[in-house]
Design a protein around this motif. Structure first.
Motif, short mmCIF file in Angstrom:
data_model
loop_
_atom_site.label_atom_id
_atom_site.label_comp_id
_atom_site.label_asym_id
_atom_site.label_seq_id
_atom_site.Cartn_x
_atom_site.Cartn_y
_atom_site.Cartn_z
N GLU A 52 -11.51 -1.27 3.43
CA GLU A 52 -12.12 -1.84 2.24
C GLU A 52 -11.01 -2.30 1.31
O GLU A 52 -9.90 -1.76 1.32
N VAL A 53 -11.30 -3.33 0.53
CA VAL A 53 -10.39 -3.75 -0.51
C VAL A 53 -10.59 -2.77 -1.65
O VAL A 53 -11.64 -2.72 -2.27
N PHE A 54 -9.58 -1.96 -1.87
CA PHE A 54 -9.64 -0.91 -2.88
C PHE A 54 -9.39 -1.48 -4.27
O PHE A 54 -9.93 -1.02 -5.25
N GLN A 55 -8.52 -2.49 -4.33
CA GLN A 55 -8.19 -3.11 -5.61
C GLN A 55 -7.77 -4.55 -5.35
O GLN A 55 -7.11 -4.84 -4.35
N MET A 86 -2.17 3.98 2.32
CA MET A 86 -2.74 2.73 1.83
C MET A 86 -1.70 1.63 1.99
O MET A 86 -0.50 1.90 2.02
N ALA A 87 -2.17 0.41 2.05
CA ALA A 87 -1.27 -0.74 2.16
C ALA A 87 -1.63 -1.76 1.10
O ALA A 87 -2.79 -1.87 0.68
N GLY A 88 -0.62 -2.49 0.66
CA GLY A 88 -0.83 -3.57 -0.29
C GLY A 88 -0.29 -4.86 0.28
O GLY A 88 0.57 -4.85 1.17
N VAL A 89 -0.80 -5.97 -0.24
CA VAL A 89 -0.24 -7.28 0.08
C VAL A 89 -0.15 -8.06 -1.23
O VAL A 89 -1.07 -8.05 -2.04
N TRP A 90 1.01 -8.65 -1.44
CA TRP A 90 1.32 -9.44 -2.64
C TRP A 90 1.51 -10.86 -2.15
O TRP A 90 2.40 -11.13 -1.33
N ILE A 91 0.65 -11.80 -2.59
CA ILE A 91 0.64 -13.16 -2.07
C ILE A 91 1.03 -14.13 -3.19
O ILE A 91 0.37 -14.17 -4.24
N VAL A 142 -1.50 -13.09 -6.25
CA VAL A 142 -2.64 -12.17 -6.14
C VAL A 142 -2.17 -10.97 -5.33
O VAL A 142 -1.23 -11.07 -4.53
N GLN A 143 -2.80 -9.85 -5.59
CA GLN A 143 -2.43 -8.63 -4.88
C GLN A 143 -3.70 -7.90 -4.48
O GLN A 143 -4.66 -7.84 -5.25
N PHE A 144 -3.69 -7.37 -3.26
CA PHE A 144 -4.81 -6.60 -2.75
C PHE A 144 -4.29 -5.28 -2.20
O PHE A 144 -3.21 -5.23 -1.61
N HIS A 145 -5.07 -4.23 -2.37
CA HIS A 145 -4.77 -2.93 -1.77
C HIS A 145 -5.92 -2.57 -0.84
O HIS A 145 -7.09 -2.73 -1.20
N PHE A 146 -5.55 -2.07 0.34
CA PHE A 146 -6.53 -1.74 1.37
C PHE A 146 -6.49 -0.25 1.67
O PHE A 146 -5.44 0.38 1.64
N LEU A 206 4.02 -10.47 0.97
CA LEU A 206 4.77 -9.24 1.19
C LEU A 206 3.76 -8.14 1.43
O LEU A 206 2.92 -7.86 0.57
N PHE A 207 3.79 -7.54 2.62
CA PHE A 207 2.96 -6.38 2.93
C PHE A 207 3.80 -5.14 2.70
O PHE A 207 4.97 -5.10 3.10
#
Length: 160
Positions: free
Chosen positions: A12-15, A46-51, A130-134, A108-109
């Motif tokens: 799930e996209v946590f944030q 948890m993992a993040g991606v910064w795009i 944009v940034q997402f945390h999974f 960047l993951f």
């Protein structure tokens, strides 16, 4: 530690965040994203991606990271100073950091335990990302108190 591939059938996209750093935009001091999240970081990874949505340069606030192996990543005490952050002296003691400039669409993951921050935008251009945390779907949440017991530096005999 964490979940095996068999255990994780859905993420799930946590944030999700839209990040604008205008010219002159302030720094985001060194921190670990887990320090903001009410999730037991010892039980789940948890993992993040910064795009990048625009050209990201050192001058306009590219993310800086402290490269480490996943096995070395541990919670670091955070303090309320300029922001909720890792103490500056702690970062200086850890050695060199790496800037991560990106072209639009570059990503960047990273582990949410990775120490990172972004400097002040000293350029004449805005920086957009944009940034997402999974997180594995269904991961239980913890409380603010439990998170602060893990990441809060005040009252632990640790000083900044």
């Amino acid at each position: 530690n964490g979940h095996s591939e068999e255990q994780v059938t859905e993420l799930e996209v946590f944030q999700s965040l839209a990040l604008l750093k205008p010219k002159g935009g302030r720094e985001k001091p060194w921190h670990q994203d887990n320090s903001y999240f009410n999730v037991n970081g010892q039980q789940v990874k948890m993992a993040g991606v910064w795009i990048a949505l625009s050209e990201v340069t050192v001058e306009n606030g590219a993310m800086h990271v402290m490269p480490q192996s996943l096995h070395e990543l541990k919670p670091i005490p955070h303090f309320s100073r300029r922001d909720w952050q890792i103490c500056d002296t702690e970062i200086l003691d850890r050695g060199s950091c790496v800037a991560v400039p990106l072209s639009p669409g570059g990503a960047l993951f990273f582990s949410t335990l990775l120490p990172h921050g972004t400097p002040t935008n000293t350029s004449e251009t805005h920086r957009f990302a944009v940034q997402f945390h999974f997180i594995p779907k269904g991961t239980p949440r913890t409380t603010d108190q439990q998170r602060l017991e893990e990441y809060g530096g005040e009252g632990k005999g640790v000083h900044c």
